[in-house]
Design an enzyme around this catalytic site. Structure first.
Site, PDB file in Angstrom:
ATOM      1  N   ASP A 189       0.846  -1.193   0.000  1.00 54.17           N
ATOM      2  CA  ASP A 189       0.000   0.000   0.000  1.00 54.17           C
ATOM      3  C   ASP A 189       0.882   1.244   0.000  1.00 54.17           C
ATOM      4  O   ASP A 189       1.576   1.527   0.975  1.00 54.17           O
ATOM      5  CB  ASP A 189      -0.908  -0.006   1.235  1.00 54.17           C
ATOM      6  CG  ASP A 189      -1.958   1.091   1.195  1.00 54.17           C
ATOM      7  OD1 ASP A 189      -1.810   2.042   0.404  1.00 54.17           O
ATOM      8  OD2 ASP A 189      -2.934   0.999   1.955  1.00 54.17           O
TER       9      ASP A 189
ATOM     10  N   ASP B  19      -2.051   5.721  -6.022  1.00 59.95           N
ATOM     11  CA  ASP B  19      -2.316   4.852  -4.882  1.00 59.95           C
ATOM     12  C   ASP B  19      -2.475   3.415  -5.351  1.00 59.95           C
ATOM     13  O   ASP B  19      -3.272   3.131  -6.253  1.00 59.95           O
ATOM     14  CB  ASP B  19      -3.577   5.318  -4.162  1.00 59.95           C
ATOM     15  CG  ASP B  19      -3.937   4.437  -2.980  1.00 59.95           C
ATOM     16  OD1 ASP B  19      -3.011   4.031  -2.251  1.00 59.95           O
ATOM     17  OD2 ASP B  19      -5.126   4.145  -2.788  1.00 59.95           O
TER      18      ASP B  19
END
Length: 434
Positions: A116, A314
């Site tokens: 992440d 992201d």
């Protein structure tokens, strides 16, 4: 000063050479001029010649095996790069994330951790965790595990720190879930690189369904992220290529460190937001659908550290989200190019879907210094039966992220995304890794 082992090694070498030089078959010319003759390993004069004769096939196979080992050794000397395979978690662990294999502890225990880029601290489910999956890290059997106390500097770097006795704990929310973890240190191994004393959260309790089942590896740029904790090793530089979300294989890759990164790649500057320091902000100046740059109010794309508005890359969000004015402009031009005669339907959170075949218009994100034109597989998504095709983007949710444009993993797949923090830049290049 020579050690005893060095002396013994040299003595054995000279004895072996003496054996070869004293062999009658080798007595004619031991020296040519002033240069000592070098014997081939398989010649009668070689001290390293096998005692049992080898067939031609056996000798070739042995040389081939030694060549392979030699090439791997040379590669490790020259490349000095760390490559960690990446896979889609959908089929492997039934999670809409991308995962890597991480070895944790001594002896090592393997977990499939989600990567992440917008998170910092790593966290894994630990033995005794309430609400976690069955795959947990058993800290009790590791000889290198330790809890961090409340006075540790890292205790001030986690969200919502708490003190239970002398141990530091913390709580955080992730999506619609929440976790409670003990702040700990352990040896983490990615590829062939071991990082002793890596600070992470050992989850004791988890609620909700958003938590990646085998933990998370934070690739943001906060103090407890992988980049910060391995700054001397990887110089705050990494890149990744995400395979198709439908792929069941570890065909993508996470490249750690500046060595081995692509040379031919276009960059856009990274922007800093002190309020959301972990995120990788970039300047998105415009969006083109087909040949037309759509009409988006400048404020919808503008970077503003005070409000948190702007555009980020992201790896954890699945589908690209654009603030309402930007999304409507892109969606309406997409529909216009598909054609007004083809009926538009909706499916779940997607509002631009079609049940008949159509030509998919191109979409180009126009950043400062680089344009990224998406291939068709990064623009539309097909229903399981294949009967409905939808534009794989949506408007930003009406919450704290309503001002944020998110370039998500569906739109990044089969691209190399390079994040170079020391030079404050982000690069993107096409790369098939499915």
């Amino acid at each position: 000063m020579a050690t005893l082992s060095h002396v013994l090694s040299l003595s054995l070498l000279f004895l072996s050479l003496a054996h070869g030089l004293n062999n009658p078959q080798c007595s004619e010319t031991k020296e040519q001029g002033s240069t000592l003759q070098i014997f081939h390993v398989y010649s009668p004069c070689s001290p390293f010649r096998p005692s049992k004769p080898m067939s031609w096939e056996e000798s070739v196979l042995q040389m081939q095996a030694k060549d392979q080992a030699r090439l791997q050794f040379l590669s490790s000397l020259v490349a000095k790069k760390s490559v960690v395979p990446i896979a889609s978690g959908r089929q492997i662990i039934q999670s809409p994330t991308y995962i890597v294999k991480a070895k944790i502890g001594t002896p090592p225990q393997t977990l499939l951790m989600a990567v992440d880029t917008s998170s910092d601290a790593a966290w894994v489910p630990c033995n005794g965790c309430v609400g976690c999956s069955s795959s947990v890290f058993n800290s009790a059997i590791s000889t290198t595990y330790k809890n961090l106390g409340c006075r540790a500097a890292q205790c001030n770097q986690v969200p919502n720190p708490t003190c239970l006795g002398s141990s530091c704990g913390f709580n955080l929310t992730y999506g619609s879930s929440s976790i409670a973890a003990n702040l700990s240190q352990e040896t983490f191994t990615l590829a062939t690189d071991s990082v002793p004393g890596y600070t992470f959260g050992c989850i004791q309790k988890a609620t909700g369904s958003s938590v990646p089942p085998q933990g998370l590896l934070g690739l943001g740029r906060g103090p407890l992220s992988l980049l910060s904790q391995t700054q001397n090793l990887y110089q705050s530089t990494f890149s990744y290529c995400l395979p198709s979300f439908k792929s069941p294989n570890f065909s993508g890759s996470l490249r750690l460190g500046p060595v081995g990164q692509p040379k031919r790649i276009k960059y856009t500057p990274l922007l800093k937001n002190p309020r959301r320091s972990s995120l990788y902000y970039v300047n998105l100046n415009a969006i083109r659908v087909g040949r037309r740059i759509v009409d988006i109010p400048p404020a919808a794309l503008a970077f503003n550290p005070t409000t948190g508005s702007g555009t980020i890359f992201d790896s954890g969000t699945v589908f690209t989200r654009l603030v309402q004015p930007a999304y409507l402009a892109v969606r309406n031009e997409f529909r216009r190019r598909v054609g007004p005669k083809i009926p538009v339907t909706s499916l779940g959170g997607f509002d631009t879907c079609y049940s008949v075949p159509f030509v998919v218009p191109t979409i180009t994100f126009m950043f400062s210094g680089m344009n990224v034109t998406l291939p068709q597989d990064n623009i539309v998504i097909h229903s399981t039966a294949g009967s409905i095709t939808c534009l794989a983007m949506a408007a930003s949710p009406d919450n704290v992220n309503s001002v944020l444009n998110v370039i998500a993993n569906m739109q990044q797949q089969n691209h190399r995304v390079l994040i170079d923090v020391p030079n404050s830049r982000l690069g993107v290049a096409r790369e098939a890794c499915t």
